[in-house]
Write a protein that holds these residues in place. Structure first.
Motif: not given
Ligand code: PLP
Length: 385
Positions: A205-215, A241-244, A336-337
């Motif tokens: 959600k806000y931490m990633g912030g760009h609707s492009d990852v699940v974590g 994972g490393p990329f996420d 996300g933004v």
């Protein structure tokens, strides 16, 4: 910890520097994506920097985990494949058959499903309480209560729980207080400082912030509990994972500026909706008539980017508003933004239908993004018709 950061630095600085040590080999200012499973040992057991196998630890994930611990004021951060994976690890670390959990009467649907359909099968009992009332939480406690679970602001009704007051209740009962801080983010609210034992995040959600990852993440200030959770993270294996990890770390660098704009835009949207004739009720803790307004003002820096509202004309009218929105994208998730709109009853909270957590049919939920507030207001006005 990186050489650029120390614990007394301000949030904005920590968001950018905590865990982000310049690469020892090249000086790269951003931690590389260590897309690797195993590590060469210098003789049997001769680990370089403690790295042995990437389920146990990976340098990109370590960077994120140190960053998360710093932002929440904890001693240990742990990153998982999703918010629910983090919750699952936490619950199976803290609970045994016969234990009891108090859960909120308003929560993320997936969290409720985890309790009701999964954890309960292993002999864990749960009861539902209105956590916005500390006395109701106290009344729900049994001699076997080990965990009190709080989500504030809550999803999707934007209820507010007084974290410090419920922490007192938990301490008296010898139970642990878990706070899902996904809606607020550590920029707006820091539950550990208010007495919580563990903070949970959906990094999606806000931490990633760009609707492009699940974590997901767990953060605690209790070193022994941190060790126990890390042991279980490795034993259960649902790691980020490393990329996420890398992409969440990247998102967090702009968390403070994004949240400022989310809050500002949400304030304008809430004001417009309050005055709109087709809207019967606006649920936003920033509004002075919200029952949790004073508590939110006390424990949050600002009121966040999430708004729910009820529309005249019932469920069909609410669904129509969702369908007519254009700039607000019809979709689940949040933070996300880009602005999102959804119908909780038929979408994110379909899994709580028929339970004590069922949500009103005429409810619409907004995740207010960081686009121009004027454009967002215009879209909502046309969607309301
Ligand atoms: C999305 C969400 C979760 C679950 O996180 P996932 O990353 O989807 O597994 C938990 N709590 C809240 C408040 C959420 O919004």
């Amino acid at each position: 910890m990186s050489d650029q950061h120390s614990a007394h630095q301000s949030f904005e600085t920590l968001a950018i520097h905590a865990g982000n040590t310049a690469d020892a080999l090249t000086g790269a200012v951003v931690p590389p994506i260590y897309q690797v499973s195993t590590y060469k040992q210098d003789g049997v057991g001769g680990l370089r920097g403690g790295y042995e196998y990437s389920r146990s630890a990976n340098p990109t994930r370590t960077a994120l985990e140190e960053n998360l611990a710093a932002l929440e004021g904890g001693s240990r951060g742990l990153a998982f494949a999703s918010g629910l994976a983090a919750e699952d690890c936490l619950l199976r670390t803290l609970l045994s058959p016969g234990d009891h959990v108090v859960i909120p009467n308003d929560a993320y649907g997936g969290t409720f499903r985890l309790f009701a359909k999964v954890v309960s099968r292993w002999g864990v009992e749960w009861s539902v309480a209105d956590t916005s009332d500390p006395a109701a939480v106290r009344d729900a406690i049994t001699p076997r209560t080990k965990v009190i679970w709080v989500e504030t602001p809550s999803n999707p009704l934007l209820g507010i729980t007084d974290i410090a007051a419920v922490a007192q209740v938990a301490r008296t009962a010898g139970a642990r207080l878990v706070v899902d801080n996904t809606f607020a983010s550590p920029y707006l609210q820091q539950p550990l400082a208010l007495g919580a034992d563990v903070v949970v995040h959906s990094l999606t959600k806000y931490m990633g912030g760009h609707s492009d990852v699940v974590g997901g993440a767990l953060i605690t200030a209790d070193q022994a509990l941190g060790e126990e959770l890390a042991y279980h993270q490795n034993a259960m294996g649902a790691i980020a994972g490393p990329f996420d990890s890398w992409i969440v770390l990247r998102g967090i660098k702009t968390l403070a500026v994004r949240m400022d704009r989310h809050c500002e835009n949400a304030g304008r949207v809430a004001e417009m909706l309050t005055a709109h004739p087709k809207v019967t009720k606006v649920l936003y803790p920033g509004l002075p008539d919200h029952p949790g307004h004073e508590t939110a003002a006390k424990q949050m820096k600002a009121f966040g980017g999430m708004i729910s509202f009820q529309v005249a004309g019932g469920e069909e009218a609410a669904v129509e508003v969702c369908n007519r929105a254009k700039l607000f994208t019809l979709g689940e998730s949040l933070g996300g933004v880009e602005s999102l709109i959804e119908h909780p009853g038929r979408m994110t909270h379909a899994s709580v239908a028929g339970s004590a957590l069922e949500v009103p049919g005429d409810l619409v939920r907004l995740s207010v993004g960081i686009e121009s507030a004027d454009d967002l207001l215009a879209d909502l006005k046309q969607a309301l018709g």
